[in-house]
Design a protein around this motif. Structure first.
Motif, PDB file in Angstrom:
ATOM      1  N   MET A  55      -8.909  -4.081  -0.191  1.00  0.00           N
ATOM      2  CA  MET A  55      -7.871  -3.912   0.839  1.00  0.00           C
ATOM      3  C   MET A  55      -8.490  -3.371   2.139  1.00  0.00           C
ATOM      4  SD  MET A  55      -5.196  -5.078  -0.590  1.00  0.00           S
ATOM      5  CE  MET A  55      -6.384  -6.176  -1.350  1.00  0.00           C
ATOM      6  N   LEU A  78      -0.067  -3.878  18.987  1.00  0.00           N
ATOM      7  CA  LEU A  78      -0.838  -4.891  18.259  1.00  0.00           C
ATOM      8  C   LEU A  78      -1.563  -4.274  17.051  1.00  0.00           C
ATOM      9  CD1 LEU A  78      -2.470  -6.943  21.194  1.00  0.00           C
ATOM     10  CD2 LEU A  78      -0.143  -7.053  20.292  1.00  0.00           C
ATOM     11  N   ILE A 108       0.329  -4.857  -4.474  1.00  0.00           N
ATOM     12  CA  ILE A 108      -0.486  -4.018  -3.579  1.00  0.00           C
ATOM     13  C   ILE A 108      -1.179  -4.921  -2.563  1.00  0.00           C
ATOM     14  CG2 ILE A 108      -2.517  -2.501  -3.466  1.00  0.00           C
ATOM     15  CD1 ILE A 108      -1.804  -1.522  -6.294  1.00  0.00           C
ATOM     16  N   THR A 109      -1.766  -5.993  -3.085  1.00  0.00           N
ATOM     17  CA  THR A 109      -2.485  -6.930  -2.217  1.00  0.00           C
ATOM     18  C   THR A 109      -1.546  -7.535  -1.188  1.00  0.00           C
ATOM     19  OG1 THR A 109      -3.914  -7.420  -4.076  1.00  0.00           O
ATOM     20  CG2 THR A 109      -3.943  -8.983  -2.266  1.00  0.00           C
ATOM     21  N   ARG A 126       1.196  -6.344   0.007  1.00  0.00           N
ATOM     22  CA  ARG A 126       1.624  -5.354   0.987  1.00  0.00           C
ATOM     23  C   ARG A 126       0.557  -5.119   2.058  1.00  0.00           C
ATOM     24  NH1 ARG A 126       6.173  -1.649   0.396  1.00  0.00           N
ATOM     25  NH2 ARG A 126       5.751   0.043   1.842  1.00  0.00           N
ATOM     26  N   PHE A 127      -0.684  -4.985   1.624  1.00  0.00           N
ATOM     27  CA  PHE A 127      -1.747  -4.745   2.611  1.00  0.00           C
ATOM     28  C   PHE A 127      -2.032  -5.991   3.443  1.00  0.00           C
ATOM     29  CE2 PHE A 127      -2.509  -0.918   0.137  1.00  0.00           C
ATOM     30  CZ  PHE A 127      -2.699   0.004   1.157  1.00  0.00           C
ATOM     31  N   GLU A 128      -1.850  -7.166   2.845  1.00  0.00           N
ATOM     32  CA  GLU A 128      -2.015  -8.386   3.644  1.00  0.00           C
ATOM     33  C   GLU A 128      -0.960  -8.444   4.750  1.00  0.00           C
ATOM     34  OE1 GLU A 128      -2.172 -11.367   0.580  1.00  0.00           O
ATOM     35  OE2 GLU A 128      -4.367 -11.204   0.423  1.00  0.00           O
ATOM     36  N   PHE A 137       0.348  -5.740   6.202  1.00  0.00           N
ATOM     37  CA  PHE A 137      -0.128  -4.777   7.214  1.00  0.00           C
ATOM     38  C   PHE A 137      -1.219  -5.415   8.071  1.00  0.00           C
ATOM     39  CE2 PHE A 137       0.909  -1.195   4.020  1.00  0.00           C
ATOM     40  CZ  PHE A 137       2.172  -1.042   4.538  1.00  0.00           C
ATOM     41  N   ALA A 138      -2.154  -6.095   7.401  1.00  0.00           N
ATOM     42  CA  ALA A 138      -3.286  -6.694   8.126  1.00  0.00           C
ATOM     43  C   ALA A 138      -2.767  -7.718   9.134  1.00  0.00           C
ATOM     44  CB  ALA A 138      -4.254  -7.338   7.137  1.00  0.00           C
ATOM     45  N   LYS A 197      -0.029  -7.697  10.665  1.00  0.00           N
ATOM     46  CA  LYS A 197       0.641  -7.041  11.800  1.00  0.00           C
ATOM     47  C   LYS A 197      -0.347  -6.493  12.830  1.00  0.00           C
ATOM     48  CE  LYS A 197       4.820  -5.374   9.487  1.00  0.00           C
ATOM     49  NZ  LYS A 197       5.492  -4.126   9.086  1.00  0.00           N
ATOM     50  N   ASN A 198      -1.621  -6.419  12.453  1.00  0.00           N
ATOM     51  CA  ASN A 198      -2.634  -5.955  13.413  1.00  0.00           C
ATOM     52  C   ASN A 198      -3.124  -7.151  14.222  1.00  0.00           C
ATOM     53  OD1 ASN A 198      -2.441  -3.327  12.468  1.00  0.00           O
ATOM     54  ND2 ASN A 198      -4.036  -3.635  10.935  1.00  0.00           N
ATOM     55  N   THR A 199      -2.260  -7.661  15.061  1.00  0.00           N
ATOM     56  CA  THR A 199      -2.574  -8.902  15.772  1.00  0.00           C
ATOM     57  C   THR A 199      -3.711  -8.717  16.767  1.00  0.00           C
ATOM     58  OG1 THR A 199      -0.744  -8.341  17.218  1.00  0.00           O
ATOM     59  CG2 THR A 199      -0.304  -9.959  15.496  1.00  0.00           C
ATOM     60  N   THR A 256      -6.554  -7.977  16.099  1.00  0.00           N
ATOM     61  CA  THR A 256      -7.794  -8.523  15.516  1.00  0.00           C
ATOM     62  C   THR A 256      -7.938 -10.018  15.790  1.00  0.00           C
ATOM     63  OG1 THR A 256      -6.703  -8.814  13.385  1.00  0.00           O
ATOM     64  CG2 THR A 256      -7.987  -6.800  13.668  1.00  0.00           C
TER      65      THR A 256
END
Lengths: 516, 454
Positions: free
Chosen positions: A91, A108, B50-51, B53-55, B57-58, B60-62, B64
């Protein structure tokens, strides 16, 4: 004699390279004098070139000469060396989390901010504190943050005369060292015959100069400080603050909370309790938690949560405005937006370059997800069960100076064995290495002579514990029969006991080129 | 999933051995402090969830996914995949601090190699086995200086990373140290003209300079200034927030740094929204016993075989307690390992090629953005891979407009320097492409308003 491949040494990389044996990761660069004046550039870069295969083989061999949890049992007291679930690393390595720049705009970075907010809320609930900051980099760093908070708090109250920090003699070495870094005077408190802080002993050293009393509960003997409420009440009555060293938090979850015991400040080592890999000594992660009256002093930045309201996009409410005491603040949800707040006038300021060891926050939260409240409760119960199971068996052949139910760890002493055979705790530790185990923490806490401090953690099975007990028993029996054999240990490791005196007296701390 | 292997039968047998009736009885605490609150955490999830959920979150970090020119102390560099293959080996990942040297020879050797690389890169004699990050490395260096000369004031350039200066303030509040700041010159380097007068009173413990400084400019003192600093007994501390620059620029030792500290994130460590990173610290032999944290030494075992061990531990908190050189216990071993693998894979050739590419792309960036109407380079000092662009309008607004076009144009300098509210700090590395720069220039052309000519 031929050597097993796994025992082969790898020469220092500086003794392996050949000029021109380079890997091609980049365009061949133009000479740097094309871009910068010659006098700003270094004359030479005296580091070797190596093929990728040589580097891969070098580190693979080095890894084979290194013991980790993945290779065997690690009964290292106070360090909570439990299994590190690999999903946590996976993760943390998701590109959307791994590649986020710390100065990326909040709007962002919502996923990262939600991770931080959720972890913060979870820890606050699990340990009964009003709020946490994920800013400090490790346990000792969080201790420093907490003591800076205390110093500032007393300054704001005009109580600068409070310059004394009380530390029990069983405390971790970081406690007095952190206090000294804030200019506090350290008073050491002797444990009573039960291995605990005596309330009356404590009262004798309390006064209007008392700033903070630092304790861990269970303490480093693995004993629960059953008079903790009387202790925190006494310190509060004297006008001081109580600090909880969270190194031993693995014994507590779902069972008791430092906040309910009366602690005002605390830290966690999420690299202990929440399965972040120790990685050979770091990086760690040390959230610092505070009770309601200290929330405004937490390090910056703080993650603010705002509830979006579908009907009217302007009608938003910050859920944790400055001064918020954290009580009743809701858990993160997808209808919240998050932002970093740096503008906190009472804060002690930041403790590190950037916001948090974020990748570790991801790992800790993944572990909480895997367990839930019930799972974490079970974790602590089984950690305590494993420790007691070893304790009752070790008592059959070593002294256990505090023969009562312990928490997640316990101490044994080889004092009797030493008198009888000359074999010391250090020898036992080295003999364990020969039998495929990591040694326990030894000679700590300082108040128990020839001390072994054993913490099995909950992730070890009964079979592993039985085998470990048998190995320890065998060492003690061998010591009685043939002490020299134990004193000569280890013999099955890649090197024998180290000449530490030579290392300290003739320090060789780096490789030096032959021609210099 | 609690990662616990206990069967019901195991638990029953173990409880019996211990002589306690139930798990609850085993962990019983006095009634007054027993847990009453409901614990508010997410209910246990299986690994699939779990995977997921974190995917989420990831995703949403646009940030990147944007074209990015952000630097300012955290840099996007190429990481050869071999780094992770090696560093994630369980023996390294799940090891504790190598106190038991006999079963930790591999890790100890790797740290010894790290110490050596830091010495070779900085030109100094001794390096420790890492500290938390660049800012805390600086704070620890200041404590070393205080321990050396006992003075209670500190002189710091305003061109030192603002976050590092903020952390210094946090630490100095605890140590009751007063911080004085040195102003900037027009060209974006430190104004050292007042140093001689300031240091004459001999009450400053250290002078802190960063190069490349926060604005990307090379910022080293002249020989005259170095002499003044030395004569006044002030410790010259050099800060490096972009470690790759060490592969190109004059060594800190050669420009007079007695202690060099900095951030080695650039050596293969992920940006990870700010951590974990790895601080480094190097110094000369005079300060050897004042250096905080762990040191690995090369010695022999009892049979005369080459061996490595943690040494000079009498400086450390677990021995010295309140008289230790620092409270530091955890270091950044695994990040230092990553950095060491990076340095060994790249080697001399790779480091020089990488540094050269950073110089080329940042000059390409400078030339192109400066040719846009309404944009000028703020400074004219030689720089490494970062530059300051004046957009003659609030940088905040320009950056917001760029963001709408999928570009993170850099850092709004007004956030830390009110007088530079119209300036953007931009970085280009070997991973910046010409297409990225062209996209930035097109967008800047659209959003920067040409100032009215007077």
């Amino acid at each position: 004699m031929s050597q097993l491949a796994s025992e082969m040494a790898s020469p220092l990389i500086f003794e392996q390279g050949q000029e021109g044996r380079a890997n091609r990761y980049f365009q061949h660069g133009a000479p740097m004098t094309d871009f910068l004046p010659k006098e700003t550039l270094r004359e030479d870069l005296p580091v070797p070139d190596n093929s990728e295969l040589d580097v891969v083989r070098h580190f693979t061999r080095l890894s084979q000469r290194t013991f980790g949890i993945d290779l065997g049992f690690y009964p290292l007291g106070s360090c909570t060396m439990k299994y590190n679930p690999r999903v946590n690393d996976a993760m943390a390595n998701l590109p959307g989390l791994r590649d986020l720049h710390p100065f990326a705009p909040d709007e962002l970075s919502q996923g990262a901010l939600q991770v931080m907010y959720e972890l913060e809320r979870s820890l606050a609930s699990l340990f009964g504190m009003a709020a946490f900051s994920l800013n400090p980099s490790a346990g000792a760093h969080a201790e420093l943050a907490a003591l800076l908070i205390a110093k500032k708090y007393f300054k704001d109250r005009g109580e600068e005369k409070r310059t004394t920090v009380i530390v029990p003699d069983t405390a971790h070495g970081t406690n007095p060292a952190s206090a000294a870094m804030c200019g506090f005077k350290v008073v050491s408190l002797k444990s009573d015959e039960r291995g605990r802080v005596g309330v009356e002993d404590l009262k004798k050293v309390l006064g209007d100069d008392t700033a903070v009393c630092m304790m861990t509960n269970p303490n480093t003997l693995g004993l629960f400080e059953d008079h903790i409420k009387e202790i925190t009440d006494a310190v509060h009555a004297a006008g001081g603050l109580m600090y909880y060293d969270g190194a031993n938090a693995n014994a507590l979850m779902g069972n008791a909370r430092p906040g309910d015991m009366g602690f005002d400040l605390m830290h966690l080592n999420t690299h202990k309790t929440f399965t972040i890999p120790h990685g050979g000594g770091g990086a760690g992660h040390g959230p610092v938690g505070v009770a309601a009256h200290l929330v405004d002093y937490l390090p910056t930045p703080v993650v603010r949560a705002t509830l979006r309201q579908a009907s009217d996009s302007d009608a938003t409410a910050v859920l944790n405005p400055p001064g918020d005491n954290g009580q009743g603040r809701p858990f993160a949800s997808d209808s919240m937006t998050f932002a970093l707040d740096f503008d906190l006038p009472k804060s002690i300021g930041p403790m590190r370059s950037f916001w948090s060891n974020f990748a570790h926050a991801v790992r800790a939260l993944a572990y909480i997800y895997a367990n839930g409240a019930e799972g974490l409760t079970k974790v602590s119960q089984l950690a305590v069960l494993n420790a007691n199971y070893i304790r009752v068996h070790v008592a059959e052949f070593l002294t256990t100076p505090y023969p009562e139910i312990c928490r997640h760890e316990f101490v044994a002493s080889a004092q009797e064995l030493k008198k009888e055979t000359g074999v010391r705790t250090l020898d036992i530790a080295k003999a364990l290495l020969d039998r495929g185990y990591m040694a326990p923490t030894v000679y700590f806490p300082l108040i128990v002579p020839e001390c072994l401090m054993i913490e099995p953690t909950e992730t070890e099975s009964k079979e592993t514990l039985d085998e470990f007990i048998a190995a320890l028993r065998d060492i003690v029996e061998t010591a009685k029969r043939n002490p020299q054999e134990i004193m000569d240990a280890p013999v099955h490791t890649v090197v024998g006991r180290i000449d530490e005196t030579r290392a300290a007296r003739q320090p060789n701390l780096r490789w030096t080129p032959a021609n210099s | 999933m609690t990662y616990t292997p206990h069967t019901k039968r195991d638990i029953a047998q173990m409880l019996q051995a211990v002589g306690v009736g139930s798990l609850e009885d085993l962990v019983k605490v006095p009634e007054a402090i027993a847990l009453r609150a409901k614990l508010d955490v997410v209910p246990a999830l299986p690994e699939t969830e779990i995977t997921r959920r974190f995917e989420t979150f990831a995703a949403k970090n646009t940030a990147t996914q944007a074209i990015s020119f952000l630097g300012a102390g955290a840099y996007r560099h190429y990481c050869p995949p071999a780094i992770m293959t090696l560093a994630m080996r369980g023996e390294f990942l799940t090891a504790y601090t190598p106190y038991q040297a006999e079963v930790s020879q591999g890790y100890l050797q790797a740290i010894y190699e790290w110490q050596t690389y830091i010495c070779l890169l900085t030109g100094l004699d001794i390096a420790n086995a890492s500290v938390y990050d660049g800012a805390t490395a600086l704070a620890e260096a200041v404590i070393m200086a205080i321990n050396a000369n006992g003075r209670k004031r500190l002189l710091v350039s305003r061109a030192v990373h603002p976050n590092y200066r903020a952390v210094l303030k946090t630490y100095c509040d605890g140590l009751d140290i007063t911080i004085d700041e040195l102003p900037l010159r027009q060209d974006g380097t430190t104004d050292l003209s007042s140093v001689k007068e300031t240091l004459a009173s001999k009450d400053h413990t250290a002078l802190v300079l960063q190069t490349p400084n926060f604005f990307g400019n090379i910022d080293t003192p002249s020989a005259d200034i170095r002499d003044v600093v030395k004569e006044s007994g002030t410790v010259l501390i050099g800060v490096v927030a972009e470690a790759l620059a060490l592969a190109a620029l004059q060594t800190p030792a050669s420009w007079g740094a007695e202690i060099c500290v900095g951030e080695a994130q650039s050596f293969g460590v992920a940006m990870a929204y700010g951590g974990p990173y790895v601080g480094f610290m190097a110094t000369n032999k005079d300060h050897m016993r004042r250096i905080p944290g762990r040191l690995v030494g090369r010695t022999v075992d009892k049979n005369g075989k080459d061996a490595y061990v943690l040494t000079l531990q009498a400086r450390e908190q677990h021995i010295r307690r309140e008289r230790a050189t620092s409270n530091i216990c955890t270091n950044q071993a695994h990040c230092a390992l990553v950095a060491t693998i990076y340095l060994e894979l790249l080697g001399k050739t790779g480091l020089q090629d990488c540094a050269s590419e950073n110089l080329r792309m940042s000059r390409d960036l400078a030339t192109k953005v400066a040719s846009i109407e309404g944009c000028t380079l703020q400074f004219d000092a030689p720089f490494f891979n970062e530059l300051v662009l004046n957009v003659h309008a609030p940088a905040k607004d320009v950056l917001a407009a760029l963001q709408e076009r999928g570009i993170l144009g850099g850092l709004d300098l007004g956030r830390f320097y009110p007088e530079f509210f119209d300036c953007i700090l931009m970085a280009a590395t070997e991973l910046t492409s010409s297409a990225d720069i062209d996209a930035l220039c097109t967008a800047l052309g659209e959003v920067v308003h040409v100032p009215a000519r007077v």
